[in-house]
Design a protein around this motif. Structure first.
Motif, mmCIF file in Angstrom:
data_model
loop_
_atom_site.group_PDB
_atom_site.id
_atom_site.type_symbol
_atom_site.label_atom_id
_atom_site.label_comp_id
_atom_site.label_asym_id
_atom_site.label_seq_id
_atom_site.Cartn_x
_atom_site.Cartn_y
_atom_site.Cartn_z
ATOM 1 N N UNK A 111 67.738 23.387 15.794
ATOM 2 C CA UNK A 111 66.536 22.573 15.658
ATOM 3 C C UNK A 111 66.507 21.908 14.282
ATOM 4 N N UNK A 112 67.589 22.047 13.532
ATOM 5 C CA UNK A 112 67.704 21.401 12.219
ATOM 6 C C UNK A 112 69.080 20.751 12.085
ATOM 7 N N UNK A 113 69.332 19.665 12.816
ATOM 8 C CA UNK A 113 70.642 19.019 12.748
ATOM 9 C C UNK A 113 70.942 18.435 11.375
ATOM 10 N N UNK A 114 69.909 18.181 10.596
ATOM 11 C CA UNK A 114 70.113 17.622 9.262
ATOM 12 C C UNK A 114 70.735 18.627 8.302
ATOM 13 N N UNK A 115 70.725 19.901 8.662
ATOM 14 C CA UNK A 115 71.296 20.928 7.784
ATOM 15 C C UNK A 115 72.706 21.351 8.190
ATOM 16 N N UNK A 116 73.265 20.712 9.211
ATOM 17 C CA UNK A 116 74.613 21.067 9.645
ATOM 18 C C UNK A 116 75.650 20.681 8.592
ATOM 19 N N UNK A 131 80.780 16.459 19.814
ATOM 20 C CA UNK A 131 79.803 15.699 20.590
ATOM 21 C C UNK A 131 78.408 16.208 20.263
ATOM 22 N N UNK A 132 77.517 15.293 19.920
ATOM 23 C CA UNK A 132 76.129 15.643 19.656
ATOM 24 C C UNK A 132 75.266 15.105 20.785
ATOM 25 N N UNK A 133 74.357 15.944 21.253
ATOM 26 C CA UNK A 133 73.411 15.543 22.283
ATOM 27 C C UNK A 133 72.015 15.834 21.740
ATOM 28 N N UNK A 134 71.218 14.801 21.651
ATOM 29 C CA UNK A 134 69.864 14.947 21.132
ATOM 30 C C UNK A 134 68.904 15.184 22.296
ATOM 31 N N UNK A 135 68.246 16.317 22.285
ATOM 32 C CA UNK A 135 67.216 16.614 23.269
ATOM 33 C C UNK A 135 65.888 16.582 22.530
ATOM 34 N N UNK A 136 65.194 15.514 22.693
ATOM 35 C CA UNK A 136 63.947 15.328 21.960
ATOM 36 C C UNK A 136 62.773 16.023 22.609
ATOM 37 N N UNK A 178 70.345 11.198 15.252
ATOM 38 C CA UNK A 178 70.993 11.079 16.544
ATOM 39 C C UNK A 178 71.741 9.764 16.668
ATOM 40 N N UNK A 179 71.138 8.674 16.232
ATOM 41 C CA UNK A 179 71.793 7.379 16.371
ATOM 42 C C UNK A 179 72.936 7.198 15.382
ATOM 43 N N UNK A 180 72.871 7.857 14.233
ATOM 44 C CA UNK A 180 73.947 7.691 13.252
ATOM 45 C C UNK A 180 75.119 8.620 13.508
ATOM 46 N N UNK A 181 74.939 9.670 14.294
ATOM 47 C CA UNK A 181 76.002 10.642 14.508
ATOM 48 C C UNK A 181 76.708 10.483 15.839
ATOM 49 N N UNK A 182 76.373 9.461 16.611
ATOM 50 C CA UNK A 182 77.005 9.265 17.935
ATOM 51 C C UNK A 182 78.485 8.922 17.765
ATOM 52 N N UNK A 211 59.156 13.859 11.049
ATOM 53 C CA UNK A 211 60.343 14.676 11.333
ATOM 54 C C UNK A 211 61.031 14.191 12.605
ATOM 55 N N UNK A 212 60.238 13.865 13.604
ATOM 56 C CA UNK A 212 60.796 13.373 14.858
ATOM 57 C C UNK A 212 61.569 12.075 14.629
ATOM 58 N N UNK A 213 61.004 11.175 13.846
ATOM 59 C CA UNK A 213 61.697 9.920 13.523
ATOM 60 C C UNK A 213 63.000 10.201 12.780
ATOM 61 N N UNK A 214 62.964 11.172 11.876
ATOM 62 C CA UNK A 214 64.162 11.546 11.119
ATOM 63 C C UNK A 214 65.244 12.081 12.060
ATOM 64 N N UNK A 215 64.859 12.947 12.999
ATOM 65 C CA UNK A 215 65.831 13.508 13.948
ATOM 66 C C UNK A 215 66.397 12.431 14.864
ATOM 67 N N UNK A 216 65.553 11.490 15.286
ATOM 68 C CA UNK A 216 66.044 10.395 16.127
ATOM 69 C C UNK A 216 67.038 9.534 15.350
ATOM 70 N N UNK A 217 66.768 9.331 14.066
ATOM 71 C CA UNK A 217 67.691 8.552 13.229
ATOM 72 C C UNK A 217 69.023 9.275 13.078
#
Length: 158
Positions: A27-32, A44-49, A153-157, A145-151
């Motif tokens: 639940x914290x992809x920014x800390x990977x 492969x990253x899959x974002x489940x919002x 997701x789009x940069x890590x595809x 936070x949701x906007x940050x996680x969505x961002x």
């Protein structure tokens, strides 16, 4: 980080085995650690919002309340209308369990006041219990936070 190093070593060892598939969730992809995202590891990253529509929220609440006694007049559709569209499944679970606690509190107060016999008391969640729980609910993910996680997701595809 010795744990990350150990995990990377294990992942590198698994890559030679064709019958192993490794799946992870956070639940914290920014800390990977970026090393975890290299090819051959978690590539492969899959974002489940969060649920972004009422129908999804209702389905989750139906699943959560399947083992919770609901009053005959309860409309999960009306309850969903009270909710923001930024709730996680865990938030919706918390909403339903809080409503159950509200119902339990209501019936124990009636027992204490002598309005209901304790042997005949039945705990049943009413729509008012869900509405009170909805009014107290604080989403676990803020809109920023949701906007940050969505961002992310789009940069890590790939």
């Amino acid at each position: 980080m010795p744990i990350v190093s150990a995990l990377l070593a294990e992942l590198d060892g698994v890559s030679s085995s064709a019958d192993v598939f490794v799946l992870a969730a956070t639940n914290r992809p920014d800390l990977l650690d970026p090393a975890l995202l290299r090819p051959g590891r978690f590539e492969k990253l899959v974002f489940l919002g969060v649920c972004e529509d009422r129908a999804g929220q209702i389905k989750i609440m139906q699943a959560v309340t399947s083992k919770i006694p609901l009053g005959p007049g309860v409309s999960l559709e009306r309850v969903a209308e009270l909710l923001p569209l930024t709730l996680t499944g865990a938030d919706l679970y918390a909403l339903c369990t809080d409503a159950l606690y509200n119902a339990l509190h209501r019936i124990t107060c009636k027992i204490a006041a002598g309005e209901v016999d304790k042997d005949e008391a039945v705990v049943c969640v009413e729509e008012a219990d869900l509405s009170v729980a909805a009014s107290r609910l604080v989403p676990s993910v803020t809109p920023s936070e949701l906007a940050h996680y969505k961002a992310l997701n789009t940069t890590k595809q790939r």
